[in-house]
Design an enzyme around this catalytic site. Structure first.
Site, PDB file in Angstrom:
ATOM      1  N   GLU A 279      25.630 -29.315  10.216  1.00  0.00           N
ATOM      2  CA  GLU A 279      25.812 -28.161   9.349  1.00  0.00           C
ATOM      3  C   GLU A 279      26.167 -28.648   7.951  1.00  0.00           C
ATOM      4  O   GLU A 279      27.180 -29.322   7.775  1.00  0.00           O
ATOM      5  CB  GLU A 279      26.930 -27.256   9.879  1.00  0.00           C
ATOM      6  CG  GLU A 279      26.730 -26.794  11.308  1.00  0.00           C
ATOM      7  CD  GLU A 279      27.249 -27.753  12.369  1.00  0.00           C
ATOM      8  OE1 GLU A 279      27.994 -28.713  12.030  1.00  0.00           O
ATOM      9  OE2 GLU A 279      26.895 -27.574  13.527  1.00  0.00           O
TER      10      GLU A 279
ATOM     11  N   GLN B 209      20.720 -30.867  24.149  1.00  0.00           N
ATOM     12  CA  GLN B 209      19.966 -30.154  23.104  1.00  0.00           C
ATOM     13  C   GLN B 209      19.030 -31.105  22.360  1.00  0.00           C
ATOM     14  O   GLN B 209      19.357 -32.251  22.122  1.00  0.00           O
ATOM     15  CB  GLN B 209      20.910 -29.436  22.135  1.00  0.00           C
ATOM     16  CG  GLN B 209      21.694 -30.332  21.223  1.00  0.00           C
ATOM     17  CD  GLN B 209      22.726 -29.568  20.398  1.00  0.00           C
ATOM     18  OE1 GLN B 209      23.093 -28.443  20.688  1.00  0.00           O
ATOM     19  NE2 GLN B 209      23.199 -30.201  19.342  1.00  0.00           N
TER      20      GLN B 209
ATOM     21  N   THR C 165      28.888 -39.976  -0.271  1.00  0.00           N
ATOM     22  CA  THR C 165      27.826 -39.783  -1.262  1.00  0.00           C
ATOM     23  C   THR C 165      27.490 -38.298  -1.393  1.00  0.00           C
ATOM     24  O   THR C 165      27.349 -37.777  -2.502  1.00  0.00           O
ATOM     25  CB  THR C 165      26.568 -40.578  -0.871  1.00  0.00           C
ATOM     26  OG1 THR C 165      26.911 -41.964  -0.826  1.00  0.00           O
ATOM     27  CG2 THR C 165      25.434 -40.364  -1.855  1.00  0.00           C
TER      28      THR C 165
ATOM     29  N   LYS D  26      29.387 -38.009   4.809  1.00  0.00           N
ATOM     30  CA  LYS D  26      29.382 -39.239   3.998  1.00  0.00           C
ATOM     31  C   LYS D  26      29.858 -38.903   2.587  1.00  0.00           C
ATOM     32  O   LYS D  26      29.559 -37.839   2.048  1.00  0.00           O
ATOM     33  CB  LYS D  26      27.969 -39.830   3.942  1.00  0.00           C
ATOM     34  CG  LYS D  26      27.579 -40.508   5.242  1.00  0.00           C
ATOM     35  CD  LYS D  26      26.206 -41.140   5.154  1.00  0.00           C
ATOM     36  CE  LYS D  26      26.102 -42.238   4.152  1.00  0.00           C
ATOM     37  NZ  LYS D  26      26.406 -43.579   4.624  1.00  0.00           N
TER      38      LYS D  26
END
EC number: 3.5.4.13
Length: 191
Positions: A138, A183, A114, A112
């Site tokens: 990550e 996962q 921001t 993003k």
């Protein structure tokens, strides 16, 4: 191949469980009225939230980062509403949302703006056809200062690309028995 709109995302989430939990709008404030980094459905994507589980990279054990022989001592575990990433370091987290990607869809995870404007970069990651699970995120802190990321708020955007009806993949991630299939939690590298 075409990028999919908010209407398509809403239908796939509500009718096929593609995103759970699913937020149909853009949430910008919490119940107390405090500003949040927005999450939920956007015009042509879905802004995911970060869960409260973090793994922050540390060099305290002088381990070598090796994707074939990853040493879990390279990270310290943090559970909380925020995570401080040391300067020039990185952290792993996971999405609140669990994804079930359809066979004819490729999903791309992007950071993003921001966070990018603060020097915090989310690694671009594909979610392949028929992959499912929590997305391990990550975060790289490219600055010389500590950086903060917030749990329960928007951290990355998912874009969905659907193949043409006559061009669905021959072999999906599920067909290959992909190592990250299903996962949950923050998942470390596997070979």
């Amino acid at each position: 191949m075409s990028i999919k709109s908010d209407r398509w995302i809403r239908r796939m989430a509500e009718e096929h469980g593609m995103i759970e939990p699913y937020e149909p709008g853009q949430v910008r404030f919490n119940e107390a009225g405090d500003k949040l980094v927005s999450y939920g459905t956007s015009s042509y994507g879905y802004d995911v939230r970060c869960a409260r589980e973090f793994k922050v990279f540390t060099n305290v054990h002088s381990a070598i980062v090796d994707p074939k022989n990853f040493d879990e001592n390279s990270f310290i575990d943090i559970v909380g509403d925020e995570c401080i990433i040391p300067p020039n370091s990185f952290a792993l987290a996971r999405t609140v949302e669990y994804f079930r990607i359809p066979r004819d869809v490729l999903t791309i995870c992007l950071g993003k703006s921001t966070y990018a404007r603060c020097g915090i970069i989310v690694n671009v990651t594909p979610l392949e056809p028929e992959w499912e699970g929590h997305v391990t995120l990550e975060f790289s802190n490219t600055t010389t200062l500590p950086a903060r990321i917030y749990a329960g708020e928007g951290v990355a955007q998912m874009l969905f690309f659907q193949s043409d009806a006559d061009d669905v993949c021959e072999t999906s991630y599920k067909d290959r028995g992909g190592k990250y299939q299903g996962q949950v939690g923050v998942t470390l590298p596997r070979t």
